[in-house]
Motif scaffolding. Structure first.
Motif, PDB file in Angstrom:
ATOM      1  N   GLY A 193       0.807  -1.225   0.000  1.00 16.54           N
ATOM      2  CA  GLY A 193       0.000   0.000   0.000  1.00 16.54           C
ATOM      3  C   GLY A 193       0.833   1.266   0.000  1.00 16.54           C
ATOM      4  N   CYS A 194       2.049   1.185  -0.522  1.00 19.01           N
ATOM      5  CA  CYS A 194       2.942   2.353  -0.508  1.00 19.01           C
ATOM      6  C   CYS A 194       2.370   3.459  -1.393  1.00 19.01           C
ATOM      7  CB  CYS A 194       4.334   1.941  -1.000  1.00 19.01           C
ATOM      8  SG  CYS A 194       5.523   3.281  -0.955  1.00 19.01           S
ATOM      9  N   LEU A 195       2.228   4.660  -0.814  1.00 20.08           N
ATOM     10  CA  LEU A 195       1.612   5.778  -1.537  1.00 20.08           C
ATOM     11  C   LEU A 195       2.611   6.842  -1.985  1.00 20.08           C
ATOM     12  CD1 LEU A 195      -1.597   6.484   0.604  1.00 20.08           C
ATOM     13  CD2 LEU A 195      -1.426   5.247  -1.561  1.00 20.08           C
ATOM     14  N   LEU A 196       3.840   6.771  -1.484  1.00 20.92           N
ATOM     15  CA  LEU A 196       4.766   7.881  -1.723  1.00 20.92           C
ATOM     16  C   LEU A 196       6.184   7.368  -1.941  1.00 20.92           C
ATOM     17  CD1 LEU A 196       5.482  10.968  -1.622  1.00 20.92           C
ATOM     18  CD2 LEU A 196       5.684  10.708   0.873  1.00 20.92           C
ATOM     19  N   GLN A 197       6.826   7.859  -3.008  1.00 23.56           N
ATOM     20  CA  GLN A 197       8.258   7.648  -3.183  1.00 23.56           C
ATOM     21  C   GLN A 197       8.965   8.986  -2.998  1.00 23.56           C
ATOM     22  OE1 GLN A 197       9.664   6.165  -6.972  1.00 23.56           O
ATOM     23  NE2 GLN A 197      11.798   6.216  -6.332  1.00 23.56           N
ATOM     24  N   MET A 198      10.085   8.958  -2.264  1.00 22.00           N
ATOM     25  CA  MET A 198      10.867  10.169  -2.038  1.00 22.00           C
ATOM     26  C   MET A 198      12.297   9.937  -2.520  1.00 22.00           C
ATOM     27  SD  MET A 198       9.374  11.337   1.691  1.00 22.00           S
ATOM     28  CE  MET A 198       9.829   9.834   2.549  1.00 22.00           C
ATOM     29  N   GLY A 199      12.997  11.017  -2.785  1.00 23.27           N
ATOM     30  CA  GLY A 199      14.382  10.928  -3.227  1.00 23.27           C
ATOM     31  C   GLY A 199      14.912  12.304  -3.555  1.00 23.27           C
ATOM     32  N   ILE A 211       4.865   6.633 -10.912  1.00 20.93           N
ATOM     33  CA  ILE A 211       3.499   7.129 -10.698  1.00 20.93           C
ATOM     34  C   ILE A 211       2.645   6.881 -11.947  1.00 20.93           C
ATOM     35  CG2 ILE A 211       2.133   9.229 -10.356  1.00 20.93           C
ATOM     36  CD1 ILE A 211       4.518  10.247  -8.627  1.00 20.93           C
ATOM     37  N   ASP A 212       3.210   7.211 -13.125  1.00 18.42           N
ATOM     38  CA  ASP A 212       2.473   7.007 -14.383  1.00 18.42           C
ATOM     39  C   ASP A 212       2.196   5.529 -14.627  1.00 18.42           C
ATOM     40  OD1 ASP A 212       2.521   9.696 -14.838  1.00 18.42           O
ATOM     41  OD2 ASP A 212       4.136   9.659 -16.328  1.00 18.42           O
ATOM     42  N   LEU A 213       3.191   4.678 -14.371  1.00 10.13           N
ATOM     43  CA  LEU A 213       3.008   3.241 -14.594  1.00 10.13           C
ATOM     44  C   LEU A 213       1.907   2.682 -13.705  1.00 10.13           C
ATOM     45  CD1 LEU A 213       3.976   0.540 -15.845  1.00 10.13           C
ATOM     46  CD2 LEU A 213       5.574   0.350 -13.918  1.00 10.13           C
ATOM     47  N   THR A 214       1.907   3.051 -12.431  1.00  4.20           N
ATOM     48  CA  THR A 214       0.905   2.541 -11.486  1.00  4.20           C
ATOM     49  C   THR A 214      -0.496   3.017 -11.866  1.00  4.20           C
ATOM     50  OG1 THR A 214       2.595   2.545  -9.751  1.00  4.20           O
ATOM     51  CG2 THR A 214       0.303   2.391  -9.033  1.00  4.20           C
ATOM     52  N   ARG A 215      -0.587   4.247 -12.352  1.00  3.52           N
ATOM     53  CA  ARG A 215      -1.892   4.766 -12.798  1.00  3.52           C
ATOM     54  C   ARG A 215      -2.384   4.001 -14.025  1.00  3.52           C
ATOM     55  NH1 ARG A 215      -0.564   9.783 -14.174  1.00  3.52           N
ATOM     56  NH2 ARG A 215      -0.774  10.610 -12.068  1.00  3.52           N
ATOM     57  N   ARG A 216      -1.480   3.743 -14.979  1.00  2.00           N
ATOM     58  CA  ARG A 216      -1.865   3.062 -16.219  1.00  2.00           C
ATOM     59  C   ARG A 216      -2.246   1.596 -15.974  1.00  2.00           C
ATOM     60  NH1 ARG A 216       0.228   5.433 -21.117  1.00  2.00           N
ATOM     61  NH2 ARG A 216       1.312   7.391 -20.707  1.00  2.00           N
ATOM     62  N   VAL A 217      -1.458   0.893 -15.134  1.00  5.02           N
ATOM     63  CA  VAL A 217      -1.662  -0.546 -14.942  1.00  5.02           C
ATOM     64  C   VAL A 217      -2.784  -0.838 -13.954  1.00  5.02           C
ATOM     65  CG1 VAL A 217      -0.566  -2.682 -14.138  1.00  5.02           C
ATOM     66  CG2 VAL A 217       0.736  -1.070 -15.532  1.00  5.02           C
ATOM     67  N   ASP A 218      -2.794  -0.118 -12.812  1.00  4.76           N
ATOM     68  CA  ASP A 218      -3.758  -0.428 -11.744  1.00  4.76           C
ATOM     69  C   ASP A 218      -4.789   0.677 -11.509  1.00  4.76           C
ATOM     70  OD1 ASP A 218      -2.513  -2.805 -11.368  1.00  4.76           O
ATOM     71  OD2 ASP A 218      -1.492  -2.280  -9.502  1.00  4.76           O
ATOM     72  N   GLY A 219      -4.618   1.826 -12.132  1.00  6.36           N
ATOM     73  CA  GLY A 219      -5.547   2.931 -11.919  1.00  6.36           C
ATOM     74  C   GLY A 219      -5.450   3.551 -10.536  1.00  6.36           C
ATOM     75  N   THR A 220      -4.314   3.393  -9.875  1.00  4.11           N
ATOM     76  CA  THR A 220      -4.117   3.891  -8.508  1.00  4.11           C
ATOM     77  C   THR A 220      -3.328   5.192  -8.523  1.00  4.11           C
ATOM     78  OG1 THR A 220      -4.036   1.604  -7.736  1.00  4.11           O
ATOM     79  CG2 THR A 220      -3.224   3.301  -6.218  1.00  4.11           C
ATOM     80  N   GLU A 221      -3.742   6.152  -7.678  1.00  2.00           N
ATOM     81  CA  GLU A 221      -3.033   7.428  -7.551  1.00  2.00           C
ATOM     82  C   GLU A 221      -1.990   7.330  -6.445  1.00  2.00           C
ATOM     83  OE1 GLU A 221      -3.093  10.185  -9.406  1.00  2.00           O
ATOM     84  OE2 GLU A 221      -4.468   9.129 -10.759  1.00  2.00           O
ATOM     85  N   ILE A 222      -0.757   7.557  -6.795  1.00  2.00           N
ATOM     86  CA  ILE A 222       0.329   7.599  -5.812  1.00  2.00           C
ATOM     87  C   ILE A 222       1.140   8.868  -6.055  1.00  2.00           C
ATOM     88  CG2 ILE A 222       0.459   5.128  -5.360  1.00  2.00           C
ATOM     89  CD1 ILE A 222       2.608   4.881  -7.466  1.00  2.00           C
ATOM     90  N   TYR A 223       2.104   9.150  -5.183  1.00  2.85           N
ATOM     91  CA  TYR A 223       2.715  10.483  -5.180  1.00  2.85           C
ATOM     92  C   TYR A 223       4.245  10.413  -5.117  1.00  2.85           C
ATOM     93  CZ  TYR A 223      -2.083  10.989  -3.654  1.00  2.85           C
ATOM     94  OH  TYR A 223      -3.445  10.880  -3.565  1.00  2.85           O
ATOM     95  N   GLY A 224       4.859  11.502  -5.509  1.00  3.09           N
ATOM     96  CA  GLY A 224       6.304  11.630  -5.446  1.00  3.09           C
ATOM     97  C   GLY A 224       6.702  12.937  -4.790  1.00  3.09           C
ATOM     98  N   LEU A 225       7.788  12.898  -4.041  1.00  4.12           N
ATOM     99  CA  LEU A 225       8.287  14.095  -3.351  1.00  4.12           C
ATOM    100  C   LEU A 225       9.816  14.077  -3.409  1.00  4.12           C
ATOM    101  CD1 LEU A 225       7.012  15.585  -0.027  1.00  4.12           C
ATOM    102  CD2 LEU A 225       9.454  15.196  -0.314  1.00  4.12           C
ATOM    103  N   THR A 226      10.402  15.211  -3.739  1.00  7.64           N
ATOM    104  CA  THR A 226      11.863  15.265  -3.825  1.00  7.64           C
ATOM    105  C   THR A 226      12.445  16.262  -2.824  1.00  7.64           C
ATOM    106  OG1 THR A 226      11.766  16.919  -5.606  1.00  7.64           O
ATOM    107  CG2 THR A 226      11.968  14.600  -6.250  1.00  7.64           C
ATOM    108  N   THR A 227      13.685  15.970  -2.452  1.00  7.29           N
ATOM    109  CA  THR A 227      14.455  16.855  -1.578  1.00  7.29           C
ATOM    110  C   THR A 227      15.507  17.566  -2.435  1.00  7.29           C
ATOM    111  OG1 THR A 227      15.960  15.022  -1.099  1.00  7.29           O
ATOM    112  CG2 THR A 227      14.163  15.399   0.453  1.00  7.29           C
ATOM    113  N   PRO A 228      15.988  18.729  -1.986  1.00  9.01           N
ATOM    114  CA  PRO A 228      16.983  19.445  -2.794  1.00  9.01           C
ATOM    115  C   PRO A 228      18.309  18.698  -2.842  1.00  9.01           C
ATOM    116  CG  PRO A 228      16.592  20.582  -0.701  1.00  9.01           C
ATOM    117  CD  PRO A 228      15.602  19.469  -0.768  1.00  9.01           C
TER     118      PRO A 228
END
Length: 415
Positions: A193-199, A211-228
């Motif tokens: 159930g991981c909703l967020l990838q960070m890096g 994020i795009d792959l998960t939306r296309r394959v499973d229709g699930t909304e997940i998120y990304g967040l980056t640090t400087p």
């Protein structure tokens, strides 16, 4: 930033300087407010230890846990076999499975000190992507996953584009890396159930792909967040020092040397590093960072103590400060300094002072050691060294203290 986050986690990230960008800040904030959010960061096992350049993102996972989220530390047992080409000028050397496994073992000690693992709702879990990548069937993977990727779009990502613009080779092996990282996110969402990838911000393209792959394959909304991406105020990449990488494992870099790295922080970086690498309140970080004149040295000692205590424990931090005080203030020799052990036979066969400075990590080569001597920047037992020469057994038997510049020291003993 139009949306003002309400969740504790995003508030901490923005206030302390961890935040660079997010794929959907408002939706992620709502998810964080609604319940426990599992989030991951991936770590390829390219060396036996993590280094200071990884520490900011480990602190992000620590803050995620402290604010009620669930950290996932993903070991790259599979992806390390390919190698991330992001912003690199050449292909990484390929490691064997045995080397990768050994490196992962070296990582576990650091994570265990900074993040709490277990079975509770916000307890961290450690996974290895070899679990699903090693068993992939190539044809099935191409048909089920590869068809969702546009080569045109992959070529447009800055991490790839910059390599091709410089006409530097990008192997087909490396080109697959972003597909595998995207697949990691899909698998982590399905399994945990991981909703967020960070890096770091250099990972933006890889994160968006997942994020795009998960939306296309499973229709699930997940998120990304980056640090400087962090550099010191003098332009150096964070995690590098004159002696090389600043490792997080104590057997590769002593707690004293780690403490000294932070003590040597430039004045302009003190406040920022206090916010990023300690858990002191933000107002206290600002107060310490704004100290003037010689008082800023007190803030640097606080920074060194806090970061060293987090990683190596309070006793190690206190011992490092005590050693530094003996060396710098009392002119003595601290027992905690990095030590070079030589044999009587080595000395009798002819041991040059330049070779000792190289062995101690105070110079990168004999040539650099000679330059240090010529500039008056080298001392042995607090006496300026002016020329390269062989040392006598009488000189070495009592032990030597080597000094480069004002702040770097090492001991030499016969053993």
């Amino acid at each position: 930033m139009t949306h003002q986050p309400k969740s504790d986690f995003l508030h901490v990230l923005i206030e302390r300087g961890y935040y660079a960008d997010c794929t959907d800040l408002e939706a992620l904030d709502a998810a964080l407010m609604a319940g426990v959010v599992p989030a991951y960061i991936g770590y390829d096992a390219t060396a036996p230890s993590l280094h200071v350049g990884h520490l900011m993102n480990i602190m992000v996972l620590r803050w995620l846990q402290k604010t009620g989220g669930k950290p996932i530390t993903l070991m790259g047992g599979g992806t390390t076999k390919v190698g991330d080409p992001s912003f690199r000028s050449e292909e990484r050397p390929l490691l064997t499975s045995e080397q990768i496994d050994r490196n992962i073992e070296g990582f576990k000690n650091v994570f265990g000190k900074l993040i709490a693992y277990g079975d509770g709702p916000s307890d961290a879990i450690m996974l290895n992507n070899a679990e699903w990548l090693d068993s992939l069937n190539y044809l099935d993977f191409l048909r089920d996953i590869g068809r969702h990727f546009s080569v045109n779009r992959m070529l447009s990502f800055e991490s790839v584009k910059s390599r091709l613009d410089r006409e530097q080779s990008l192997s087909f092996l490396e080109f697959n890396y972003m597909i595998l990282q995207a697949y990691d996110f899909l698998e982590l969402n399905r399994r945990y159930g991981c909703l967020l990838q960070m890096g770091g911000s250099d990972q933006w393209g890889n994160i968006v792909n997942g994020i795009d792959l998960t939306r296309r394959v499973d229709g699930t909304e997940i998120y990304g967040l980056t640090t400087p991406l962090l550099t010191t105020s003098d332009g150096r990449k964070m995690g590098k020092s004159q002696g090389g990488a600043v490792w997080l494992n104590g057997d590769m870099l002593s707690p004293y040397e780690f403490w000294q790295f932070w003590r040597n922080t430039t004045d302009a970086d003190v406040e920022r590093f206090l916010k990023l690498y300690t858990e002191l309140p933000v107002r206290e970080c600002e107060r310490l960072g704004n100290l003037g004149g010689a008082e800023i040295n007190h803030a640097k000692i606080v920074l060194a103590n806090e970061v060293t205590a987090l990683l190596h424990g309070q006793d190690a931090a206190q011992a490092a400060e005590r050693t530094a005080r003996e060396v710098f203030e009392a002119g003595g020799v601290g027992d905690d300094l990095p030590t070079v052990i030589v044999t009587t036979a080595q000395v009798e066969a002819g041991l040059a002072n330049t070779a000792l400075f190289v062995q101690a990590g105070l110079a990168s080569s004999g040539k650099e050691a000679k330059r240090l001597f010529a500039e008056g920047g080298a001392r042995i037992n607090d006496q300026i060294v002016t020329e390269a020469r062989l040392l006598t057994l009488d000189e070495v038997q009592g032990g030597l203290k080597l000094t480069a510049g004002k702040k770097r020291h090492a001991l030499v003993r016969i053993g």
